[in-house]
Design a protein around this motif. Structure first.
Motif, mmCIF file in Angstrom:
data_model
loop_
_atom_site.group_PDB
_atom_site.id
_atom_site.type_symbol
_atom_site.label_atom_id
_atom_site.label_comp_id
_atom_site.label_asym_id
_atom_site.label_seq_id
_atom_site.Cartn_x
_atom_site.Cartn_y
_atom_site.Cartn_z
ATOM 1 N N PRO A 124 56.925 28.643 46.353
ATOM 2 C CA PRO A 124 55.539 29.065 46.390
ATOM 3 C C PRO A 124 55.270 29.695 47.671
ATOM 4 O O PRO A 124 56.021 29.656 48.796
ATOM 5 C CB PRO A 124 54.761 27.531 46.269
ATOM 6 C CG PRO A 124 55.838 26.667 46.572
ATOM 7 C CD PRO A 124 57.140 27.154 46.575
ATOM 8 N N LEU A 125 54.031 30.520 47.511
ATOM 9 C CA LEU A 125 53.472 31.345 48.731
ATOM 10 C C LEU A 125 52.668 30.575 49.767
ATOM 11 O O LEU A 125 52.778 30.898 50.877
ATOM 12 C CB LEU A 125 52.490 32.636 47.985
ATOM 13 C CG LEU A 125 53.197 33.435 47.053
ATOM 14 C CD1 LEU A 125 52.332 34.197 46.420
ATOM 15 C CD2 LEU A 125 54.446 34.222 47.629
ATOM 16 N N GLY A 126 51.909 29.768 49.116
ATOM 17 C CA GLY A 126 50.860 28.949 50.158
ATOM 18 C C GLY A 126 49.551 28.864 49.362
ATOM 19 O O GLY A 126 49.472 28.551 48.260
ATOM 20 N N VAL A 127 48.434 29.389 50.284
ATOM 21 C CA VAL A 127 47.125 29.074 49.811
ATOM 22 C C VAL A 127 46.866 30.660 49.285
ATOM 23 O O VAL A 127 47.068 31.668 49.688
ATOM 24 C CB VAL A 127 46.178 29.073 50.857
ATOM 25 C CG1 VAL A 127 44.724 29.253 50.203
ATOM 26 C CG2 VAL A 127 46.333 27.611 51.469
ATOM 27 N N VAL A 128 46.599 30.626 47.715
ATOM 28 C CA VAL A 128 46.181 31.993 47.262
ATOM 29 C C VAL A 128 44.895 32.247 47.006
ATOM 30 O O VAL A 128 44.194 31.238 46.472
ATOM 31 C CB VAL A 128 47.242 32.158 45.851
ATOM 32 C CG1 VAL A 128 48.381 32.300 46.302
ATOM 33 C CG2 VAL A 128 47.007 31.243 44.934
ATOM 34 N N GLY A 129 44.119 33.164 47.150
ATOM 35 C CA GLY A 129 42.779 33.508 46.641
ATOM 36 C C GLY A 129 42.965 34.313 45.293
ATOM 37 O O GLY A 129 43.632 35.295 45.208
ATOM 38 N N LEU A 130 41.857 33.673 44.412
ATOM 39 C CA LEU A 130 41.822 34.369 43.266
ATOM 40 C C LEU A 130 40.362 35.090 42.886
ATOM 41 O O LEU A 130 39.497 34.298 43.041
ATOM 42 C CB LEU A 130 42.333 33.382 42.011
ATOM 43 C CG LEU A 130 43.664 32.461 42.274
ATOM 44 C CD1 LEU A 130 43.798 31.501 41.100
ATOM 45 C CD2 LEU A 130 44.745 33.608 42.363
ATOM 46 N N ILE A 131 40.310 36.175 42.701
ATOM 47 C CA ILE A 131 38.991 37.025 42.574
ATOM 48 C C ILE A 131 38.823 37.299 41.291
ATOM 49 O O ILE A 131 39.766 38.218 40.819
ATOM 50 C CB ILE A 131 38.874 37.824 43.720
ATOM 51 C CG1 ILE A 131 38.811 37.004 45.170
ATOM 52 C CG2 ILE A 131 37.448 38.346 43.515
ATOM 53 C CD1 ILE A 131 38.836 38.207 46.173
ATOM 54 N N THR A 132 37.980 37.240 40.445
ATOM 55 C CA THR A 132 37.853 37.732 38.996
ATOM 56 C C THR A 132 36.589 38.108 38.493
ATOM 57 O O THR A 132 35.414 37.947 39.237
ATOM 58 C CB THR A 132 38.074 36.317 37.976
ATOM 59 O OG1 THR A 132 37.125 35.248 38.197
ATOM 60 C CG2 THR A 132 39.663 35.577 38.248
ATOM 61 N N PRO A 133 36.525 39.016 37.587
ATOM 62 C CA PRO A 133 35.409 39.774 37.018
ATOM 63 C C PRO A 133 34.693 38.916 35.994
ATOM 64 O O PRO A 133 35.098 37.719 35.376
ATOM 65 C CB PRO A 133 35.961 41.081 36.502
ATOM 66 C CG PRO A 133 37.258 40.400 35.859
ATOM 67 C CD PRO A 133 37.806 39.483 36.824
ATOM 68 N N TRP A 134 33.571 39.440 35.510
ATOM 69 C CA TRP A 134 32.697 38.584 34.604
ATOM 70 C C TRP A 134 33.278 38.826 32.994
ATOM 71 O O TRP A 134 32.737 38.141 32.423
ATOM 72 C CB TRP A 134 31.368 39.028 34.820
ATOM 73 C CG TRP A 134 30.882 40.534 34.618
ATOM 74 C CD1 TRP A 134 30.920 41.465 35.855
ATOM 75 C CD2 TRP A 134 30.982 41.396 33.666
ATOM 76 N NE1 TRP A 134 30.646 42.686 35.594
ATOM 77 C CE2 TRP A 134 30.907 42.764 34.056
ATOM 78 C CE3 TRP A 134 30.827 41.376 32.201
ATOM 79 C CZ2 TRP A 134 30.426 43.917 33.190
ATOM 80 C CZ3 TRP A 134 31.061 42.394 31.478
ATOM 81 C CH2 TRP A 134 30.780 43.572 32.076
ATOM 82 N N ASN A 135 33.871 39.871 32.660
ATOM 83 C CA ASN A 135 33.882 40.144 31.335
ATOM 84 C C ASN A 135 34.947 39.348 30.422
ATOM 85 O O ASN A 135 34.817 39.180 29.215
ATOM 86 C CB ASN A 135 34.561 41.906 31.205
ATOM 87 C CG ASN A 135 35.658 41.826 31.899
ATOM 88 O OD1 ASN A 135 36.348 41.304 32.821
ATOM 89 N ND2 ASN A 135 36.608 42.997 31.015
#
Ligand code: ADP
Length: 476
Positions: A138-149
């Motif tokens: 695994p990479l570590g802490v991942v940030g996930l950013i998503t749109p509204w659609n």
């Protein structure tokens, strides 16, 4: 109305302030109240995720599989209520919203299985007595950013693989659609996700996004959103050496050849251009039509487009819901005006005279590919029709775009289908199917300005959410 809070380190935490989530079909209806965070919440969430990482990365894959499977089961069991919530906050029809919810459930179940299928290679070394092992970590802490659609499916296709492969997560959903994000956090929490393994931070993209992207303890960012935001985010990730995956816009072509089945072509384009109010990055926004079928195709598509029932997404008879927000609607109406100014014949596209962000679907006839309406992503129920002479011209026009997410062709010719499949510059190609609407267990992604980094979904998700390690072992 209670405030729905952030989830940080396994605890529900208030944000710095509160925001109201409004129904785009009835903007005076509050769907819920949600925490609006400042950068302190990001710091706390990243710290919690970093602390939880060792334990989660080294947990039995069975624990990870069981958690994801349980969440998938809950989503599928509660699909009707979740779909209703989704339709109320985002505006797609109830049938589309339930369909998206089912897809999210399947994504969790697919990646539950993948958690148990992390493989490596044992390779012969060029040195006698030495083994070479290639493993994934695994990479570590991942940030996930998503749109509204796609407020539940896109989070699902990032969260499920991130957790399956042993990463811990800080999830930042779009401001417009916190309800589905919060619901996913609640399900993960209720299904026993250990504290800190999954964290939810809701709030403004311009505040939370940069704090997450610049944080030194975040190893990777997976982003789906607009080109403009993606460009800035990529610079920051390069500066702070983060692994990055981005899915952005599209200007997806659908070619209709003279040899197409007319009914198939019309239904394919109707779906691709207008379903989900055209608010899909895979929507068909350039209909490239050969001269011999052009007039029959335009007549039939216009009739079907004008017969689409536009209205409240919770009404079972409705086929197209509202645009997601006032600013999105203003943007769409601006493109309708521009289409006329650029010399296209505009059919439909007016704002509906009723509360809510409703707009008639629009066709821009007689368009040429160099017009702005054919080069810029509109992200609304608007499609341009471009007339071409033959297959080669159709292919050239289809590829003449800075995007490359999805493309399609309607034809009964195997030779044309094969040539298009091979020579299209998009990451996904559809034959006699809409450019939008994909399976959950195969790679999703594009080329050129549409995408950056490793593919999402399916087995290919392992490429982004793990890092390869090569170990040399001398047994002597
Ligand atoms: P869309 O309008 O399709 O949602 P955006 O690119 O505006 O596309 O937003 C996608 C996601 O990126 C949202 O969650 C939004 O809050 C977030 N976001 C907005 N600005 C930034 C930024 N500067 N850095 C990181 N994320 C951002």
């Amino acid at each position: 109305m209670d405030v729905n809070k952030n989830l940080i380190g396994g605890v529900w935490e208030d944000g710095a302030s509160v925001t109201e989530n409004l129904n785009p079909a009835q903007p005076d209806e509050v769907v819920g109240r949600y925490a609006r965070s400042d950068t302190e919440a990001v710091k706390a969430a990243v710290a919690a995720a970093a602390q939880a990482f060792e334990g989660w990365a080294n947990a039995s894959p069975q624990i990870r599989a069981d958690l994801l499977d349980a969440v998938g089961t809950r989503i599928l069991a509660e699909k009707d209520e979740i779909g209703r919530l989704l339709a109320r906050e985002e505006g797609k029809t109830l049938a589309e919203a339930i369909g998206e919810t089912i897809r999210a459930g399947h994504l969790f179940k697919f990646f539950a299985g993948e958690a148990l299928r992390v493989e490596g290679d044992l390779v012969a070394s060029v040195r006698a007595g030495v083994d070479v092992e290639v493993t994934r970590e695994p990479l570590g802490v991942v940030g996930l950013i998503t749109p509204w659609n796609f407020p539940i499916a896109i989070p699902a296709w990032k969260i499920a693989p991130a957790l399956a492969y042993g990463n811990t997560v800080v999830f930042k959903p779009a401001e417009l659609t916190p309800a589905c994000a919060h619901l996913l956090a609640r399900l993960l929490h209720e299904c026993g996700c250990p504290p800190g393994v999954f964290n939810l931070v809701m709030g403004q993209g311009s505040v939370i996004g940069p704090a997450l992207t610049a944080h030194p303890d975040v190893t990777a960012i997976s982003f789906t959103g607009s080109e403009g935001i993606g460009a800035g985010l990529a610079m920051e990730c390069a500066r702070s050496r983060k692994k990055l995956q981005m899915e952005m816009g599209g200007k997806n072509p659908m070619v209709v050849l003279d040899d197409a089945n007319l009914d198939t072509a019309v239904d394919t384009c109707l779906n691709g251009a207008f379903f989900s109010t055209g608010q899909r990055c895979t929507a068909s926004s350039r209909l490239i039509v050969q001269a011999g079928i052009h007039d029959r195709f335009v007549d039939a598509l216009t009739q079907k487009m004008q017969a689409l029932v536009v209205g409240d997404p919770l009404d079972g008879a409705v086929q197209m819901g509202p645009v997601s927000s006032q600013s999105q609607l203003d943007g769409n109406l601006g493109y309708v005006t521009l289409a006329g100014e650029e010399g296209a014949e505009v059919i439909g596209g007016s704002r509906r005279d009723r509360p809510g962000y409703f707009q008639d679907p629009a066709l821009f006839l007689g368009a040429s590919n160099d017009m702005r309406i054919c080069q810029e992503e509109i992200f609304g129920p608007c499609a341009s029709v471009i007339k071409v002479g033959d297959f080669d011209e159709a292919l050239a026009v289809a590829n003449d775009t800075r995007f490359g997410l999805s493309s399609g062709i309607c034809t009964t010719s195997l030779a044309h289908a094969r040539a298009f499949k091979r020579r299209s510059s998009a990451g996904m190609v559809m034959v006699n199917l809409p450019t939008a609407g994909v399976d959950y267990h195969v790679p999703f992604g594009g080329r050129k300005g549409s995408s950056f980094g490793a593919r999402e979904q399916g087995r290919y998700a392992v490429e982004f959410f793990t890092s390869v390690k090569t170990a040399y072992v001398n047994a002597g």
